[in-house]
Design a protein around this motif. Structure first.
Motif, PDB file in Angstrom:
ATOM      1  N   ARG A 417       0.811  -1.217   0.000  1.00 51.29           N
ATOM      2  CA  ARG A 417       0.000   0.000   0.000  1.00 51.29           C
ATOM      3  C   ARG A 417       0.845   1.268   0.000  1.00 51.29           C
ATOM      4  O   ARG A 417       0.307   2.372   0.039  1.00 51.29           O
ATOM      5  CB  ARG A 417      -0.904   0.000   1.252  1.00 51.29           C
ATOM      6  CG  ARG A 417      -1.950  -1.089   1.253  1.00 51.29           C
ATOM      7  CD  ARG A 417      -3.021  -0.871   0.162  1.00 51.29           C
ATOM      8  NE  ARG A 417      -3.771   0.343   0.444  1.00 51.29           N
ATOM      9  CZ  ARG A 417      -3.921   1.355  -0.422  1.00 51.29           C
ATOM     10  NH1 ARG A 417      -3.335   1.313  -1.612  1.00 51.29           N
ATOM     11  NH2 ARG A 417      -4.626   2.403  -0.082  1.00 51.29           N
ATOM     12  N   GLY A 418       2.160   1.144  -0.023  1.00 56.66           N
ATOM     13  CA  GLY A 418       3.004   2.337   0.028  1.00 56.66           C
ATOM     14  C   GLY A 418       2.935   3.040   1.365  1.00 56.66           C
ATOM     15  O   GLY A 418       3.068   4.276   1.443  1.00 56.66           O
ATOM     16  N   SER A 419       2.770   2.265   2.442  1.00 59.60           N
ATOM     17  CA  SER A 419       2.541   2.847   3.769  1.00 59.60           C
ATOM     18  C   SER A 419       3.822   2.942   4.594  1.00 59.60           C
ATOM     19  O   SER A 419       3.834   2.609   5.790  1.00 59.60           O
ATOM     20  CB  SER A 419       1.491   2.012   4.519  1.00 59.60           C
ATOM     21  OG  SER A 419       0.257   2.038   3.854  1.00 59.60           O
ATOM     22  N   ILE A 420       4.899   3.373   3.977  1.00 54.25           N
ATOM     23  CA  ILE A 420       6.162   3.611   4.676  1.00 54.25           C
ATOM     24  C   ILE A 420       6.752   4.908   4.135  1.00 54.25           C
ATOM     25  O   ILE A 420       6.716   5.160   2.931  1.00 54.25           O
ATOM     26  CB  ILE A 420       7.164   2.453   4.466  1.00 54.25           C
ATOM     27  CG1 ILE A 420       6.614   1.144   5.037  1.00 54.25           C
ATOM     28  CG2 ILE A 420       8.505   2.759   5.122  1.00 54.25           C
ATOM     29  CD1 ILE A 420       7.529  -0.049   4.845  1.00 54.25           C
ATOM     30  N   GLY A 421       7.280   5.728   5.034  1.00 55.17           N
ATOM     31  CA  GLY A 421       7.945   6.952   4.594  1.00 55.17           C
ATOM     32  C   GLY A 421       7.013   8.085   4.282  1.00 55.17           C
ATOM     33  O   GLY A 421       7.359   8.981   3.499  1.00 55.17           O
ATOM     34  N   LYS A 422       5.837   8.089   4.879  1.00 59.70           N
ATOM     35  CA  LYS A 422       4.900   9.209   4.697  1.00 59.70           C
ATOM     36  C   LYS A 422       4.182   9.464   6.011  1.00 59.70           C
ATOM     37  O   LYS A 422       4.128   8.572   6.887  1.00 59.70           O
ATOM     38  CB  LYS A 422       3.906   8.906   3.583  1.00 59.70           C
ATOM     39  CG  LYS A 422       3.045   7.678   3.795  1.00 59.70           C
ATOM     40  CD  LYS A 422       2.141   7.408   2.595  1.00 59.70           C
ATOM     41  CE  LYS A 422       2.930   7.193   1.321  1.00 59.70           C
ATOM     42  NZ  LYS A 422       2.104   6.813   0.175  1.00 59.70           N
ATOM     43  N   PRO A 423       3.637  10.658   6.203  1.00 58.94           N
ATOM     44  CA  PRO A 423       2.971  10.980   7.468  1.00 58.94           C
ATOM     45  C   PRO A 423       1.820  10.022   7.763  1.00 58.94           C
ATOM     46  O   PRO A 423       1.067   9.634   6.866  1.00 58.94           O
ATOM     47  CB  PRO A 423       2.463  12.409   7.237  1.00 58.94           C
ATOM     48  CG  PRO A 423       3.368  12.965   6.185  1.00 58.94           C
ATOM     49  CD  PRO A 423       3.689  11.812   5.282  1.00 58.94           C
ATOM     50  N   GLY A 424       1.709   9.622   9.034  1.00 58.93           N
ATOM     51  CA  GLY A 424       0.591   8.790   9.449  1.00 58.93           C
ATOM     52  C   GLY A 424       0.695   7.346   9.029  1.00 58.93           C
ATOM     53  O   GLY A 424      -0.314   6.632   9.036  1.00 58.93           O
ATOM     54  N   ALA A 425       1.885   6.894   8.682  1.00 55.33           N
ATOM     55  CA  ALA A 425       2.026   5.528   8.192  1.00 55.33           C
ATOM     56  C   ALA A 425       3.381   4.964   8.587  1.00 55.33           C
ATOM     57  O   ALA A 425       4.347   5.711   8.767  1.00 55.33           O
ATOM     58  CB  ALA A 425       1.879   5.490   6.667  1.00 55.33           C
ATOM     59  N   GLY A 426       3.444   3.639   8.705  1.00 55.16           N
ATOM     60  CA  GLY A 426       4.738   3.010   8.941  1.00 55.16           C
ATOM     61  C   GLY A 426       4.680   1.832   9.882  1.00 55.16           C
ATOM     62  O   GLY A 426       3.610   1.313  10.216  1.00 55.16           O
ATOM     63  N   LEU A 427       5.860   1.418  10.306  1.00 52.11           N
ATOM     64  CA  LEU A 427       6.060   0.217  11.098  1.00 52.11           C
ATOM     65  C   LEU A 427       6.456   0.604  12.518  1.00 52.11           C
ATOM     66  O   LEU A 427       7.315   1.466  12.704  1.00 52.11           O
ATOM     67  CB  LEU A 427       7.153  -0.645  10.469  1.00 52.11           C
ATOM     68  CG  LEU A 427       6.960  -0.952   8.977  1.00 52.11           C
ATOM     69  CD1 LEU A 427       8.227  -1.544   8.381  1.00 52.11           C
ATOM     70  CD2 LEU A 427       5.772  -1.880   8.775  1.00 52.11           C
ATOM     71  N   CYS A 428       5.857  -0.049  13.517  1.00 49.21           N
ATOM     72  CA  CYS A 428       6.071   0.368  14.903  1.00 49.21           C
ATOM     73  C   CYS A 428       6.235  -0.832  15.827  1.00 49.21           C
ATOM     74  O   CYS A 428       5.285  -1.238  16.512  1.00 49.21           O
ATOM     75  CB  CYS A 428       4.903   1.241  15.364  1.00 49.21           C
ATOM     76  SG  CYS A 428       5.089   1.902  17.043  1.00 49.21           S
ATOM     77  N   PRO A 429       7.436  -1.439  15.850  1.00 46.02           N
ATOM     78  CA  PRO A 429       7.688  -2.434  16.888  1.00 46.02           C
ATOM     79  C   PRO A 429       7.762  -1.735  18.237  1.00 46.02           C
ATOM     80  O   PRO A 429       8.572  -0.828  18.414  1.00 46.02           O
ATOM     81  CB  PRO A 429       9.045  -3.023  16.473  1.00 46.02           C
ATOM     82  CG  PRO A 429       9.706  -1.948  15.667  1.00 46.02           C
ATOM     83  CD  PRO A 429       8.602  -1.196  14.997  1.00 46.02           C
ATOM     84  N   VAL A 430       6.934  -2.116  19.167  1.00 46.46           N
ATOM     85  CA  VAL A 430       6.849  -1.407  20.444  1.00 46.46           C
ATOM     86  C   VAL A 430       7.774  -2.093  21.445  1.00 46.46           C
ATOM     87  O   VAL A 430       7.515  -3.199  21.900  1.00 46.46           O
ATOM     88  CB  VAL A 430       5.406  -1.365  20.968  1.00 46.46           C
ATOM     89  CG1 VAL A 430       5.335  -0.542  22.251  1.00 46.46           C
ATOM     90  CG2 VAL A 430       4.484  -0.755  19.902  1.00 46.46           C
ATOM     91  N   ARG A 431       8.874  -1.415  21.752  1.00 48.86           N
ATOM     92  CA  ARG A 431       9.912  -1.987  22.611  1.00 48.86           C
ATOM     93  C   ARG A 431       9.468  -2.011  24.066  1.00 48.86           C
ATOM     94  O   ARG A 431       8.599  -1.254  24.483  1.00 48.86           O
ATOM     95  CB  ARG A 431      11.198  -1.155  22.500  1.00 48.86           C
ATOM     96  CG  ARG A 431      11.665  -0.955  21.072  1.00 48.86           C
ATOM     97  CD  ARG A 431      12.358  -2.175  20.511  1.00 48.86           C
ATOM     98  NE  ARG A 431      12.774  -1.975  19.131  1.00 48.86           N
ATOM     99  CZ  ARG A 431      13.513  -2.836  18.439  1.00 48.86           C
ATOM    100  NH1 ARG A 431      13.923  -3.945  18.996  1.00 48.86           N
ATOM    101  NH2 ARG A 431      13.849  -2.591  17.183  1.00 48.86           N
ATOM    102  N   GLY A 432      10.142  -2.869  24.838  1.00 44.02           N
ATOM    103  CA  GLY A 432       9.821  -3.010  26.242  1.00 44.02           C
ATOM    104  C   GLY A 432      10.679  -2.111  27.104  1.00 44.02           C
ATOM    105  O   GLY A 432      10.357  -0.961  27.349  1.00 44.02           O
ATOM    106  N   HIS A 433      11.826  -2.607  27.551  1.00 47.79           N
ATOM    107  CA  HIS A 433      12.718  -1.842  28.433  1.00 47.79           C
ATOM    108  C   HIS A 433      12.979  -0.437  27.897  1.00 47.79           C
ATOM    109  O   HIS A 433      13.097  -0.224  26.688  1.00 47.79           O
ATOM    110  CB  HIS A 433      14.057  -2.560  28.549  1.00 47.79           C
ATOM    111  CG  HIS A 433      14.112  -3.546  29.674  1.00 47.79           C
ATOM    112  ND1 HIS A 433      13.754  -3.240  30.963  1.00 47.79           N
ATOM    113  CD2 HIS A 433      14.519  -4.839  29.711  1.00 47.79           C
ATOM    114  CE1 HIS A 433      13.929  -4.299  31.731  1.00 47.79           C
ATOM    115  NE2 HIS A 433      14.390  -5.285  30.996  1.00 47.79           N
ATOM    116  N   SER A 434      13.193   0.495  28.807  1.00 47.19           N
ATOM    117  CA  SER A 434      13.257   1.903  28.440  1.00 47.19           C
ATOM    118  C   SER A 434      14.472   2.283  27.609  1.00 47.19           C
ATOM    119  O   SER A 434      14.469   3.340  26.999  1.00 47.19           O
ATOM    120  CB  SER A 434      13.228   2.780  29.701  1.00 47.19           C
ATOM    121  OG  SER A 434      14.385   2.535  30.478  1.00 47.19           O
TER     122      SER A 434
END
Length: 791
Positions: A417-434
């Protein structure tokens, strides 16, 4: 929480070790009667219960005035970074920039309780091992360096010079630097992590396993191969612009509660939110923001528009079903779904991906995922309507054999879908430790890239080792085989965090020396090598004063922003060292007076460490100036900026076989999870409020239909047996809880169930233990548990 030890032994020693009559300290939490109470799951996260829980923990551990003042400094520009999760701070912060579990983490560290040498004189290792993990943590902050000498049963105090000399002696006696392993927990600061990896490589090894090996290593592997960076590609501001947010294999209500605020803001902007998980998670159903009138007095905000209750490890099937549905729409209306210009100009591998999905059957998708086709078609409609899509995930995807494939299927959909490198889109691995992401940026990695080693060689004038070192699994295997004789841990609870608890314990016992840098007592201190050290350090909440004056450290959050953290509380003991100073003194003791690095001078003023980082690691130019700016600064991120940083310069579609779950009769697929009263291996309390499980942790969540088929009932105690390549591992006395979970699936809490996770069962490529894909069977235990009235 003070208690009298079961046996008031005095410290004793034996010339050739403990006598045969003395048992070894238990590697697992004890099985104790628990008045388990089961109620309905919560209908919303946050709100008044979260506020009350936060204040209760803070005030009990720190007192009312100290507790309140400390919480007001959490995640503030001139305060300290929360020692919990790595969720980023908003540009405009409130005075209460912490969540319930963040408050618990701060209270645990800033407690006024103390573990002194007198405590260790009273309690033997065996007596301590008979206590629960919750009890161990509640004893308070460690105050002195402690040593367990060979053949003794009690820790005793020693000086810092003696501790460093002991470590140096053991390291110098090794036949090779590779006979030592240096573990790192994700809460270590950038400054300490940089010095630590520099010391370890000057010593001569790349044996730098860390907690990433057990959590997001699969994410880093998958993303490096496909987009060119092992990090996410979004900013917090992107959540305000997204039209669809997918949260898959993640429970933000417990593990990253501040994320709920971002999801609520997105929802009010008209964003659709999709939740994909085997368990319905309260935080994604409804959120009551505790800092708003609506959150405290009103009904809160419904978050997820749709919940797809995927089977454990049915994610590849589900994601391929979404891709197949999108391509079917594209075939009917060419150019309407696939981002053709983006795909043709900036990616590789689309044809093979499309051909693979054409051969995938809908029957297989539905059977393996457990999701009806109609629901997948609905989500495909959402994705086809917008390219402003953010994909968020955590351990639910990363701890399977096909974990890298799980994440790369997400990348496939984003590329489609071309959902990388533009506002409101992308990949978000949510890390644990700070600061787990910052540790990797600083070079805490057993497989360092050549460019990083080249930079170290240029700056410090030595030849770093080039061969790969041990990751966590490799370190355990090497200790067990006798190839690693010294184990050093900078933070963490290695024994309880790792898989295959009994094998890991046996591996640690085969070493000559185990060393743990810690703030509080944990089970890893009780299962040791021939000799052991506990080295107490400053916490994130405490003032750090050195010869150059008051110091601060830096951390990197889950979205690649580096910012400062300044402790505000007096140290828990005058005998504590900061982590940077501890590492520097260790390095001098081991490497000797002739070593060219000015270790002592560097830690007089941490600006000097940051200057070295700026000259060594890309993205840190002018580090000291930029990190003093409000909010810090973002590190470079090619995919986020619209350019892939793979070798080809393009994003890569990938093709993966659909995993097929084949269980024998009576078998289930088990995943380990956290309660709402814990963070990683730290147990704050015994209540999983959002799931309605109280006063107990040894539970197994089962589907009611599976319970009938297996002949077990709610409240019954069962023994769990895991099955892997002919091996069997057993965990005794878990209480059956009927729960909303897919058929043939089960869920248990870690670390209690880690004993069932085989060390040899790892994710392909990333070697992450498969804690979310454990094949088990169960059998009734002899006795039934004690249930509270009304349970």
């Amino acid at each position: 929480m003070a208690a009298t030890p079961p046996s008031a032994r005095t410290a004793q020693s034996h010339e050739h070790g403990p006598t045969p009559s003395e048992p070894l300290p238990s590697a697992q939490p004890p099985i104790v009667p628990e008045p388990l109470r089961i109620g309905p799951p919560s209908t919303s996260a946050g709100g008044v219960p979260a506020v009350l829980s936060s204040m209760k923990h803070a005030w009990e551990e720190m007192g009312v005035a100290r507790g309140t003042q400390t919480l007001l400094r959490v995640n503030q520009p001139h305060g300290f970074d929360c020692p919990g999760c790595a969720w980023p701070d908003p540009a405009h912060r409130s005075a209460f920039e912490f969540c319930e579990n963040g408050a618990k983490a701060v209270a645990e560290e800033a407690t006024t309780a103390r573990v002194t040498p007198e405590f260790f004189r009273q309690w033997s290792l065996v007596d301590l091992a008979a206590q629960t993990d919750h009890w161990l943590g509640k004893q308070g902050r460690l105050t002195h360096p402690m040593v367990l000498r060979e053949g003794t049963t009690h820790y005793e105090p020693l000086s810092w010079d003696e501790a460093f000399a002991l470590i140096a002696s053991e390291l110098h006696a090794l036949g090779s630097p590779d006979e030592a392993c240096f573990y790192t927990s994700g809460r270590t600061s950038n400054e300490a992590a940089f010095l630590y990896q520099l010391f370890v490589r000057r010593f001569g090894t790349n044996n730098l396993p860390d907690c990433s090996n057990m959590c997001h290593e699969s994410s880093g592997t998958a993303l490096n191969e496909t987009v060119g960076i092992g990090k996410g590609t979004v900013t917090l501001e992107d959540f305000e612009k997204a039209r669809v947010i997918v949260v898959i294999g993640q429970n933000p209500g417990t593990n990253h509660p501040r994320m709920l605020t971002a999801l609520e803001a997105a929802k009010r902007q008209g964003c659709r939110i999709l939740s994909i998980n085997p368990l319905p998670e309260t935080g994604l159903q409804r959120f009551k923001h505790p800092q708003t009138v609506r959150g405290v007095l009103g009904s809160g905000t419904a978050l997820a528009d749709l919940f797809l209750q995927v089977r454990i490890n049915g994610d590849v099937a589900l994601l391929q079903g979404l891709g197949k549905a999108l391509l079917e729409r594209e075939a009917k209306r060419p150019g309407s779904v696939v981002a053709r210009d983006f795909v043709e100009g900036q990616t590789l591998g689309y044809e093979a991906y499309a051909a693979h999905l054409a051969g995938v059957s809908w029957d297989d998708v539905v059977e393996q995922s457990g999701i009806p086709r109609e629901q997948l078609e609905t989500v495909a409609d959402w994705l086809a309507e917008t390219d402003q899509v953010i994909w968020c995930w955590a351990m639910g995807l990363t701890q399977h054999r096909n974990a890298v494939g799980n994440i790369q299927e997400i990348v496939n959909l984003a590329l489609l879908r071309g959902s990388i490198g533009k506002p409101g889109a992308g990949l978000c691995p949510v890390r644990g430790h700070s600061n787990v992401q910052g540790d990797r940026t600083m070079g805490i990695w057993e497989k360092p890239p050549p460019a990083f080693l080249d930079a170290l060689e240029r700056e410090f004038g030595f030849a770093p080792p080039r061969h790969h070192g041990h990751d966590v699994v490799g370190a355990i295997q090497a200790m067990h085989a006798g190839g690693v004789k010294v184990f050093f841990a900078l933070g963490g609870n290695f024994l309880s965090a790792t898989p295959d608890t009994e094998l890991t314990a046996e591996a640690l016992r085969r070493t000559r020396l185990t060393v743990h840098v810690s703030t509080k007592l944990n089970r890893a201190h009780l299962v040791t090598g021939r000799r052991a050290l506990i080295l107490p350090c400053l916490g994130r909440t405490e003032k750090d004063s050195q010869a150059g004056g008051a110091q601060f450290v830096t951390v990197e959050n889950s979205m690649g922003v580096v910012h400062a953290s300044r402790g505000t509380l007096p140290p828990a003991s005058e005998h504590l060292l900061s982590e940077p100073v501890l590492v520097a003194r260790l390095a001098r003791a081991v490497l000797g007076p002739a070593d060219a690095v000015a270790w002592e001078t560097l830690v007089e003023d941490y600006d000097r460490v940051r200057d070295l980082i700026a000259r060594t690691i890309p993205g840190f130019t002018d580090f000291n100036r930029r990190v003093r700016e409000r909010g810090g600064f973002a590190l470079p991120n090619g995919p986020r900026e619209g350019r892939f940083t793979t070798k080809s310069g393009k994003g890569h579609f990938t093709v993966h076989p659909m995993p097929r779950l084949a269980l024998e009769p009576g078998q289930l697929l088990m995943m380990t999870i956290r309660t709402h009263d814990q963070y990683n291996t730290t147990v704050y309390g015994l209540h999983d409020r959002y799931r309605g499980i109280h006063n107990g942790r040894r539970v197994v969540l089962l589907n009611a239909e599976d319970m009938k088929e297996l002949g077990v009932r709610a409240g019954q105690e069962v023994d769990l047996t895991s099955h892997f390549e002919g091996q069997r591992r057993v965990a005794r006395k878990f209480v059956v809880v009927a729960y909303d979970i897919p058929r043939r699936c089960a869920a248990t809490y870690f670390p209690e169930a880690n004993v069932l996770v085989p060390l040899g069962s790892m994710a392909e490529k990333s070697r992450t233990p498969t804690s979310k894909s454990v094949v088990i069977s169960l059998a009734p235990s002899v006795e039934l548990p004690a249930l509270a009235p009304g349970a």
